[in-house]
Motif scaffolding. Structure first.
Motif, PDB file in Angstrom:
ATOM      1  N   VAL A  27       0.853  -1.190   0.000  1.00 19.48           N
ATOM      2  CA  VAL A  27       0.000   0.000   0.000  1.00 19.48           C
ATOM      3  C   VAL A  27       0.886   1.236   0.000  1.00 19.48           C
ATOM      4  O   VAL A  27       1.842   1.327   0.771  1.00 19.48           O
ATOM      5  N   ASN A  28       0.577   2.178  -0.888  1.00 15.58           N
ATOM      6  CA  ASN A  28       1.300   3.457  -0.961  1.00 15.58           C
ATOM      7  C   ASN A  28       2.806   3.262  -1.138  1.00 15.58           C
ATOM      8  O   ASN A  28       3.626   3.738  -0.338  1.00 15.58           O
ATOM      9  N   ALA A  29       3.178   2.564  -2.187  1.00 15.32           N
ATOM     10  CA  ALA A  29       4.595   2.332  -2.476  1.00 15.32           C
ATOM     11  C   ALA A  29       5.313   3.651  -2.739  1.00 15.32           C
ATOM     12  O   ALA A  29       4.757   4.564  -3.356  1.00 15.32           O
ATOM     13  N   ASP A  30       6.558   3.748  -2.272  1.00 13.59           N
ATOM     14  CA  ASP A  30       7.364   4.944  -2.530  1.00 13.59           C
ATOM     15  C   ASP A  30       7.769   5.031  -4.000  1.00 13.59           C
ATOM     16  O   ASP A  30       7.967   6.123  -4.530  1.00 13.59           O
ATOM     17  N   ILE A  31       7.921   3.874  -4.651  1.00 14.08           N
ATOM     18  CA  ILE A  31       8.353   3.830  -6.047  1.00 14.08           C
ATOM     19  C   ILE A  31       7.238   3.204  -6.879  1.00 14.08           C
ATOM     20  O   ILE A  31       6.803   2.083  -6.610  1.00 14.08           O
ATOM     21  N   THR A  32       6.758   3.917  -7.872  1.00 21.19           N
ATOM     22  CA  THR A  32       5.660   3.417  -8.705  1.00 21.19           C
ATOM     23  C   THR A  32       6.021   3.362 -10.187  1.00 21.19           C
ATOM     24  O   THR A  32       5.201   2.962 -11.002  1.00 21.19           O
ATOM     25  N   GLU A  33       7.239   3.757 -10.530  1.00 21.65           N
ATOM     26  CA  GLU A  33       7.661   3.688 -11.930  1.00 21.65           C
ATOM     27  C   GLU A  33       9.155   3.409 -11.997  1.00 21.65           C
ATOM     28  O   GLU A  33       9.944   4.029 -11.279  1.00 21.65           O
ATOM     29  N   VAL A  34       9.529   2.469 -12.846  1.00 16.72           N
ATOM     30  CA  VAL A  34      10.936   2.166 -13.088  1.00 16.72           C
ATOM     31  C   VAL A  34      11.127   2.047 -14.596  1.00 16.72           C
ATOM     32  O   VAL A  34      10.369   1.342 -15.270  1.00 16.72           O
ATOM     33  N   LEU A  35      12.127   2.721 -15.123  1.00 11.40           N
ATOM     34  CA  LEU A  35      12.404   2.692 -16.554  1.00 11.40           C
ATOM     35  C   LEU A  35      13.639   1.850 -16.843  1.00 11.40           C
ATOM     36  O   LEU A  35      14.444   1.582 -15.955  1.00 11.40           O
ATOM     37  N   ASP A  36      13.766   1.443 -18.097  1.00 11.10           N
ATOM     38  CA  ASP A  36      14.919   0.668 -18.569  1.00 11.10           C
ATOM     39  C   ASP A  36      15.081  -0.600 -17.738  1.00 11.10           C
ATOM     40  O   ASP A  36      16.013  -0.738 -16.948  1.00 11.10           O
ATOM     41  N   VAL A  37      14.163  -1.536 -17.918  1.00 14.93           N
ATOM     42  CA  VAL A  37      14.086  -2.703 -17.039  1.00 14.93           C
ATOM     43  C   VAL A  37      14.164  -4.015 -17.818  1.00 14.93           C
ATOM     44  O   VAL A  37      13.947  -4.064 -19.032  1.00 14.93           O
ATOM     45  N   SER A  38      14.478  -5.065 -17.079  1.00 12.08           N
ATOM     46  CA  SER A  38      14.324  -6.434 -17.570  1.00 12.08           C
ATOM     47  C   SER A  38      13.885  -7.294 -16.384  1.00 12.08           C
ATOM     48  O   SER A  38      14.266  -7.024 -15.247  1.00 12.08           O
ATOM     49  N   PRO A  39      13.063  -8.338 -16.643  1.00 10.59           N
ATOM     50  CA  PRO A  39      12.440  -9.070 -15.535  1.00 10.59           C
ATOM     51  C   PRO A  39      13.049 -10.446 -15.271  1.00 10.59           C
ATOM     52  O   PRO A  39      13.612 -11.098 -16.149  1.00 10.59           O
ATOM     53  N   ALA A  40      12.889 -10.873 -14.023  1.00  8.19           N
ATOM     54  CA  ALA A  40      13.110 -12.263 -13.630  1.00  8.19           C
ATOM     55  C   ALA A  40      11.877 -12.704 -12.858  1.00  8.19           C
ATOM     56  O   ALA A  40      11.157 -11.875 -12.289  1.00  8.19           O
ATOM     57  N   TYR A  41      11.621 -14.010 -12.837  1.00 15.31           N
ATOM     58  CA  TYR A  41      10.422 -14.532 -12.188  1.00 15.31           C
ATOM     59  C   TYR A  41      10.793 -15.678 -11.259  1.00 15.31           C
ATOM     60  O   TYR A  41      11.584 -16.553 -11.622  1.00 15.31           O
ATOM     61  N   LEU A  42      10.210 -15.672 -10.078  1.00 16.11           N
ATOM     62  CA  LEU A  42      10.313 -16.802  -9.159  1.00 16.11           C
ATOM     63  C   LEU A  42       8.904 -17.350  -8.964  1.00 16.11           C
ATOM     64  O   LEU A  42       8.071 -16.740  -8.293  1.00 16.11           O
ATOM     65  N   TYR A  44       5.936 -20.128  -7.912  1.00 15.66           N
ATOM     66  CA  TYR A  44       5.555 -21.166  -6.958  1.00 15.66           C
ATOM     67  C   TYR A  44       5.031 -22.348  -7.765  1.00 15.66           C
ATOM     68  O   TYR A  44       4.046 -22.234  -8.489  1.00 15.66           O
ATOM     69  N   ASP A  45       5.714 -23.483  -7.673  1.00 11.00           N
ATOM     70  CA  ASP A  45       5.345 -24.651  -8.472  1.00 11.00           C
ATOM     71  C   ASP A  45       5.577 -25.903  -7.631  1.00 11.00           C
ATOM     72  O   ASP A  45       6.715 -26.313  -7.403  1.00 11.00           O
ATOM     73  N   GLU A  46       4.499 -26.500  -7.163  1.00  9.01           N
ATOM     74  CA  GLU A  46       4.605 -27.660  -6.282  1.00  9.01           C
ATOM     75  C   GLU A  46       5.211 -28.876  -6.974  1.00  9.01           C
ATOM     76  O   GLU A  46       5.632 -29.820  -6.311  1.00  9.01           O
ATOM     77  N   THR A  47       5.266 -28.858  -8.311  1.00  8.00           N
ATOM     78  CA  THR A  47       5.833 -30.001  -9.032  1.00  8.00           C
ATOM     79  C   THR A  47       7.355 -29.925  -9.113  1.00  8.00           C
ATOM     80  O   THR A  47       7.996 -30.893  -9.514  1.00  8.00           O
ATOM     81  N   LYS A  48       7.935 -28.780  -8.749  1.00  7.18           N
ATOM     82  CA  LYS A  48       9.374 -28.591  -8.846  1.00  7.18           C
ATOM     83  C   LYS A  48      10.050 -28.860  -7.506  1.00  7.18           C
ATOM     84  O   LYS A  48       9.421 -28.834  -6.449  1.00  7.18           O
ATOM     85  N   LYS A  49      11.353 -29.081  -7.556  1.00  8.54           N
ATOM     86  CA  LYS A  49      12.128 -29.252  -6.338  1.00  8.54           C
ATOM     87  C   LYS A  49      12.013 -28.000  -5.478  1.00  8.54           C
ATOM     88  O   LYS A  49      12.165 -26.890  -5.963  1.00  8.54           O
ATOM     89  N   ASP A  50      11.705 -28.183  -4.212  1.00  8.93           N
ATOM     90  CA  ASP A  50      11.530 -27.075  -3.263  1.00  8.93           C
ATOM     91  C   ASP A  50      10.373 -26.157  -3.641  1.00  8.93           C
ATOM     92  O   ASP A  50      10.257 -25.045  -3.114  1.00  8.93           O
ATOM     93  N   SER A  51       9.513 -26.585  -4.566  1.00  3.24           N
ATOM     94  CA  SER A  51       8.309 -25.839  -4.980  1.00  3.24           C
ATOM     95  C   SER A  51       8.619 -24.479  -5.588  1.00  3.24           C
ATOM     96  O   SER A  51       7.789 -23.579  -5.569  1.00  3.24           O
ATOM     97  N   ILE A  52       9.812 -24.300  -6.142  1.00  2.00           N
ATOM     98  CA  ILE A  52      10.189 -23.009  -6.711  1.00  2.00           C
ATOM     99  C   ILE A  52      10.846 -23.214  -8.071  1.00  2.00           C
ATOM    100  O   ILE A  52      11.563 -24.187  -8.292  1.00  2.00           O
ATOM    101  N   GLU A  53      10.555 -22.293  -8.978  1.00  2.00           N
ATOM    102  CA  GLU A  53      11.178 -22.305 -10.303  1.00  2.00           C
ATOM    103  C   GLU A  53      11.552 -20.878 -10.671  1.00  2.00           C
ATOM    104  O   GLU A  53      10.738 -19.958 -10.523  1.00  2.00           O
ATOM    105  N   MET A  54      12.769 -20.680 -11.141  1.00  2.22           N
ATOM    106  CA  MET A  54      13.222 -19.349 -11.527  1.00  2.22           C
ATOM    107  C   MET A  54      13.369 -19.254 -13.036  1.00  2.22           C
ATOM    108  O   MET A  54      13.890 -20.159 -13.675  1.00  2.22           O
ATOM    109  N   ASN A  55      12.900 -18.133 -13.581  1.00  2.00           N
ATOM    110  CA  ASN A  55      13.102 -17.821 -14.994  1.00  2.00           C
ATOM    111  C   ASN A  55      13.847 -16.490 -15.059  1.00  2.00           C
ATOM    112  O   ASN A  55      13.312 -15.452 -14.685  1.00  2.00           O
ATOM    113  N   ARG A  56      15.101 -16.527 -15.520  1.00  2.00           N
ATOM    114  CA  ARG A  56      15.919 -15.315 -15.604  1.00  2.00           C
ATOM    115  C   ARG A  56      16.435 -15.073 -17.015  1.00  2.00           C
ATOM    116  O   ARG A  56      17.336 -14.259 -17.216  1.00  2.00           O
ATOM    117  N   LYS A  57      15.847 -15.755 -17.991  1.00  2.00           N
ATOM    118  CA  LYS A  57      16.381 -15.699 -19.350  1.00  2.00           C
ATOM    119  C   LYS A  57      16.225 -14.328 -19.999  1.00  2.00           C
ATOM    120  O   LYS A  57      16.906 -14.025 -20.981  1.00  2.00           O
TER     121      LYS A  57
END
Length: 226
Positions: A27-42, A44-57
């Protein structure tokens, strides 16, 4: 990726329409816009080891990184992956941008859009019960307080000088309790956090701390995960 598109639909963040990240709410984040970005994802996947999968490609080393973490994951699952990403960026020898930062992506419910929490300079340390903080920091020991976040109903403010509990608090009352500390100079808070907490709990905790009067406090860059 030059600009951040409006990717939030309800409480989900989708990647190629195949997987979904439930973003932590803020609620009421100090930062609401970021430019020049690229994403990574973590994910939640119960079928994976430790229920986590990372996508950083899609990460580009010279950009600001937006790390999209599923709020259901625990810190024990998330933090090792975050440390890996931080080291990858910090240790890069080519294609390096010293001004590029790292952010957690959140769902800011107050504006029904994205909000962000920066974590560029945070140093996560795992496997600690209580932090062993070097004595040569600027603040005297009596003004340094361990904020021990065990669960949402159990937060202890522990004085580093006497190793005694100064105050017992909860996540709901944390801001008020920190604001009510005696006016004895600037306090330095050292965060000690239970690895079993969810990422949503962690983001709420960090958001509460960001609301404290900055002239009265600072937060140590080391975060101890136990």
């Amino acid at each position: 990726m030059k600009y951040l598109a409006f990717l939030l639909l309800l409480l989900t963040f989708s990647c190629n329409h195949e997987k979904t990240v439930l973003l932590p709410e803020i609620v009421n984040a100090d930062i609401t816009e970021v430019l020049d970005v690229s994403p990574a994802y973590l994910f939640y996947d119960e079928t994976k080891k430790d229920s986590i999968e990372m996508n950083r490609k899609n990460l580009i080393g010279t950009t600001n990184w937006l790390v999209n973490v599923d709020k259901r994951l625990t810190l024990g699952q998330v933090i090792p992956q975050i440390i890996f990403l931080q080291n990858k960026k910090r240790n890069a020898e080519v294609h390096k941008n010293e001004n590029a930062k790292n952010y957690y992506t959140c769902n800011d419910t107050s504006i029904k859009s994205l909000g962000f929490i920066e974590f560029t300079d945070i140093i996560y340390k795992t496997g600690y019960v209580f932090p062993n903080v070097a004595p040569d920091y600027e603040n005297p020991r009596e003004n340094r307080i361990i904020v021990d976040f065990r669960n949402v109903q159990d937060i202890k403010l522990v004085t580093l000088s006497k190793d005694s509990i100064l105050k017992k608090s909860t996540l709901k009352n944390l801001k008020q309790d920190l604001d009510n500390l005696p006016n004895d100079g600037v306090y330095e808070f050292i965060l000690n956090i239970n690895s079993k907490l969810t990422f949503q709990d962690y983001i709420t905790f960090k958001s509460k701390l960001s609301q404290i009067n900055s002239s009265k406090m600072s937060v140590n860059e080391n975060e101890f995960i136990y």
